[in-house]
Design an enzyme around this catalytic site. Sequence first.
Site, PDB file in Angstrom:
ATOM      1  CG  ASN A   9      -1.710   1.255   1.391  1.00 29.69           C
ATOM      2  OD1 ASN A   9      -1.795   2.052   0.455  1.00 29.69           O
ATOM      3  ND2 ASN A   9      -2.311   1.436   2.557  1.00 29.69           N
ATOM      4  CD1 TRP A  10       3.607   0.907  -2.966  1.00 36.60           C
ATOM      5  CD2 TRP A  10       3.855   2.263  -4.739  1.00 36.60           C
ATOM      6  NE1 TRP A  10       4.427   0.269  -3.871  1.00 36.60           N
ATOM      7  CE2 TRP A  10       4.592   1.073  -4.959  1.00 36.60           C
ATOM      8  CE3 TRP A  10       3.870   3.259  -5.718  1.00 36.60           C
ATOM      9  CZ2 TRP A  10       5.336   0.870  -6.132  1.00 36.60           C
ATOM     10  CZ3 TRP A  10       4.602   3.054  -6.886  1.00 36.60           C
ATOM     11  CH2 TRP A  10       5.334   1.869  -7.080  1.00 36.60           C
ATOM     12  CE  LYS A  11      -0.175   3.337   4.606  1.00 40.99           C
ATOM     13  NZ  LYS A  11      -0.208   3.473   6.062  1.00 40.99           N
ATOM     14  CG  HIS A  95      -5.944   2.291   4.806  1.00 41.23           C
ATOM     15  ND1 HIS A  95      -5.521   3.246   5.697  1.00 41.23           N
ATOM     16  CD2 HIS A  95      -4.978   1.358   4.746  1.00 41.23           C
ATOM     17  CE1 HIS A  95      -4.328   2.899   6.148  1.00 41.23           C
ATOM     18  NE2 HIS A  95      -3.977   1.762   5.587  1.00 41.23           N
ATOM     19  CD  GLU A  97      -3.016   5.753   6.413  1.00 45.59           C
ATOM     20  OE1 GLU A  97      -2.957   5.769   5.173  1.00 45.59           O
ATOM     21  OE2 GLU A  97      -2.142   5.186   7.119  1.00 45.59           O
ATOM     22  CD  GLU A 167      -3.928  -2.217   7.118  1.00 45.66           C
ATOM     23  OE1 GLU A 167      -2.776  -2.467   6.739  1.00 45.66           O
ATOM     24  OE2 GLU A 167      -4.531  -1.188   6.806  1.00 45.66           O
ATOM     25  N   GLY A 173       2.031   2.330  10.674  1.00 45.23           N
ATOM     26  CA  GLY A 173       3.035   3.381  10.551  1.00 45.23           C
ATOM     27  C   GLY A 173       3.717   3.748  11.853  1.00 45.23           C
ATOM     28  CB  SER A 213       4.570  -1.764  12.005  1.00 43.78           C
ATOM     29  OG  SER A 213       4.199  -0.407  12.196  1.00 43.78           O
ATOM     30  N   GLY A 235       4.815   1.201   4.798  1.00 45.73           N
ATOM     31  CA  GLY A 235       6.196   1.692   4.740  1.00 45.73           C
ATOM     32  C   GLY A 235       7.179   0.757   4.051  1.00 45.73           C
TER      33      GLY A 235
HETATM   34  P1  PGA Z   1       2.456   0.293   7.622  1.00 50.38           P
HETATM   35  O1  PGA Z   1       1.042   0.552   6.884  1.00 50.38           O
HETATM   36  O2  PGA Z   1       2.965  -1.018   7.086  1.00 50.38           O
HETATM   37  O3  PGA Z   1       3.307   1.465   7.216  1.00 50.38           O
HETATM   38  O4  PGA Z   1       2.177   0.241   9.063  1.00 50.38           O
HETATM   39  C1  PGA Z   1       0.140  -0.491   6.671  1.00 50.38           C
HETATM   40  C2  PGA Z   1      -1.118   0.058   6.066  1.00 50.38           C
HETATM   41  O5  PGA Z   1      -1.539   1.153   6.450  1.00 50.38           O
HETATM   42  O6  PGA Z   1      -1.732  -0.577   5.185  1.00 50.38           O
END
Ligand code: PGA
Length: 249
Positions: A9-11, A95, A97, A167, A173, A213, A235
């Site tokens: 997931n590049w965001k 997600h 976010e 998640e 993150g 993470s 990440g």
């Molecule tokens: P992260 O993100 O690996 O940076 O914790 C995971 C995600 O939000 O899908």
Amino acid sequence: MRKPIIAGNWKMNNTNAGTKALITELIPLVKDVKGTEIVICVPYTNIATAAELIKGTNIKLGAENVHWAEKGAFTGEISAEMLVELGVEYVIIGHSERRQYFGETDATVNMRVKAALASGLKPIICVGETLEQREKNRVKSVLKKQVDGAFADIPEDQLANIVIAYEPVWAIGTGKTATAQDANDTIKIIRNRIAKLYNRKAANKLRIQYGGSMNAKNAHELMEMKQIDGGLIGGASLKAVDFSIVVKH
Ligand code: PGA
């Protein structure tokens, strides 16, 4: 029985130049991987570039969101048909976010899931509790609400096209991963809920990832767990070598 699926997931990261560099580095690193599905979910503006680069490889393409309407007056939104046209196969929906910063609700998640499935896209549906919810022992009820909402009116024959990503918000993150045992146990709660909504056989077939993470160091331990069928990687998906290690876990 369930084929593992590792999705990046590049965001909101990478321009087209960065996309080219990252994918070009990644392709040879994962080219011999067979038993695991590999997906990269990239920003809309990088989709065409990514699609061209991954042609003929074992890497599949995903988007990070999709609107529920077929078309119309929704400034700034992207429809399922637009994604399919560019060769997108998977799409992240709900997600944390999006839930946290953009008003995503269980109802809009459900609408997006339906639109994605109707166009042949495979949703990666994200669920997970916040730290506060965890500390108040509300994990089970929060997940029940999110799962029930996301899967409302989704017929059983579509489950093969859906992936859930568990998640925990506090792990995203932050560098704080859920312990493998904890992630496994919580995913079991989700699987049991699916069994309740559908049946045990359907639940046992559904792929459920862990996200939060997950990285080159902890992927192996997490992927060893019986309930964990893959990972949604933020990440660590931005570095080709790290992501390839997670893919090979
Ligand atoms: P992260 O993100 O690996 O940076 O914790 C995971 C995600 O939000 O899908």
